[in-house]
Write a protein that holds these residues in place. Structure first.
Motif, short mmCIF file in Angstrom:
data_model
loop_
_atom_site.label_atom_id
_atom_site.label_comp_id
_atom_site.label_asym_id
_atom_site.label_seq_id
_atom_site.Cartn_x
_atom_site.Cartn_y
_atom_site.Cartn_z
N MET A 11 9.28 -0.05 22.61
CA MET A 11 8.92 1.46 22.30
C MET A 11 7.79 1.77 23.50
N ASP A 12 8.01 1.60 24.79
CA ASP A 12 7.36 2.00 25.53
C ASP A 12 6.93 3.75 25.60
N GLY A 13 5.73 3.84 25.78
CA GLY A 13 5.27 5.28 25.82
C GLY A 13 5.39 5.82 24.43
N GLY A 14 5.33 4.88 23.44
CA GLY A 14 5.25 5.41 21.99
C GLY A 14 3.79 5.08 21.38
N LEU A 15 3.60 5.64 20.09
CA LEU A 15 2.73 5.11 19.30
C LEU A 15 3.33 5.11 18.01
N HIS A 16 3.06 3.97 17.66
CA HIS A 16 3.71 3.48 16.36
C HIS A 16 2.73 3.44 15.18
N ILE A 17 2.84 4.38 14.04
CA ILE A 17 1.80 4.35 13.06
C ILE A 17 2.74 4.05 11.68
N THR A 18 2.14 3.17 11.02
CA THR A 18 2.54 2.79 9.69
C THR A 18 1.87 3.33 8.44
N LEU A 19 2.51 4.02 7.71
CA LEU A 19 1.96 4.75 6.50
C LEU A 19 2.46 3.95 5.33
N GLU A 20 1.67 4.13 4.31
CA GLU A 20 1.74 3.27 3.25
C GLU A 20 0.91 3.67 2.09
N GLY A 21 1.48 3.41 0.77
CA GLY A 21 0.80 3.77 -0.16
C GLY A 21 1.62 5.27 -0.75
N GLU A 22 0.48 6.01 -1.23
CA GLU A 22 0.90 7.50 -1.59
C GLU A 22 0.21 8.31 -0.44
N ILE A 23 1.36 9.32 -0.12
CA ILE A 23 0.71 10.51 0.72
C ILE A 23 0.95 11.56 -0.12
N ASP A 24 -0.16 12.05 -0.65
CA ASP A 24 -0.22 13.29 -1.57
C ASP A 24 -1.32 14.10 -0.99
N HIS A 25 -1.57 15.06 -1.80
CA HIS A 25 -2.78 16.10 -1.40
C HIS A 25 -4.32 15.35 -1.41
N HIS A 26 -4.37 14.26 -2.06
CA HIS A 26 -5.49 13.49 -2.01
C HIS A 26 -5.95 12.73 -0.43
N SER A 27 -4.89 12.33 -0.03
CA SER A 27 -4.65 11.56 1.08
C SER A 27 -4.33 12.00 2.33
N ALA A 28 -3.63 13.30 2.29
CA ALA A 28 -2.88 13.80 3.49
C ALA A 28 -3.79 14.26 4.75
N LEU A 29 -5.08 14.56 4.23
CA LEU A 29 -5.95 15.55 5.23
C LEU A 29 -6.59 14.04 6.08
N SER A 30 -6.91 12.93 5.47
CA SER A 30 -7.63 11.95 6.14
C SER A 30 -6.47 11.35 7.13
N VAL A 31 -5.35 11.20 6.35
CA VAL A 31 -4.14 10.49 7.19
C VAL A 31 -3.89 11.48 8.48
N ARG A 32 -3.72 12.59 8.20
CA ARG A 32 -3.34 13.67 9.45
C ARG A 32 -4.75 13.53 10.38
#
Length: 87
Positions: A1-22
């Motif tokens: 994955m040259d030139g790429g950024l790999h991010i693994t999201l886990e758990g719940e992605i909802d209105h409580h967590s979306a801002l900090s994850v973003r």
């Protein structure tokens, strides 16, 4: 994955967590300036419209900087949200 950024999201992605994850993802994007942002979603147990907005917003951001977004391994729950949204 040259030139790429790999991010693994886990758990719940909802209105409580979306801002900090973003904010964390955006900081990495602006730091690394990847050609491709890979979002690994296999470990996401729940995603609501805020999670969908998070993914779509990163797509828009990557387009703006001349890059691409690749969603990797979305599970059935995540795929259902994408399908409902017409993606």
């Amino acid at each position: 994955m040259d030139g790429g950024l790999h991010i693994t999201l886990e758990g719940e992605i909802d209105h409580h967590s979306a801002l900090s994850v973003r904010e964390a993802i955006d900081a990495k994007i602006f730091s690394v300036r990847p050609e491709v942002l890979y979002l690994e979603l296999s470990r996401v147990g729940f995603m609501d419209s805020s999670g969908l907005g998070l993914v779509m917003g990163r797509y828009t951001l990557m387009q703006r900087i001349g890059g691409e977004l690749a969603v990797l391994n979305p599970n059935k729950r995540v795929m259902d949200i994408f399908k409902l949204a017409g993606l």
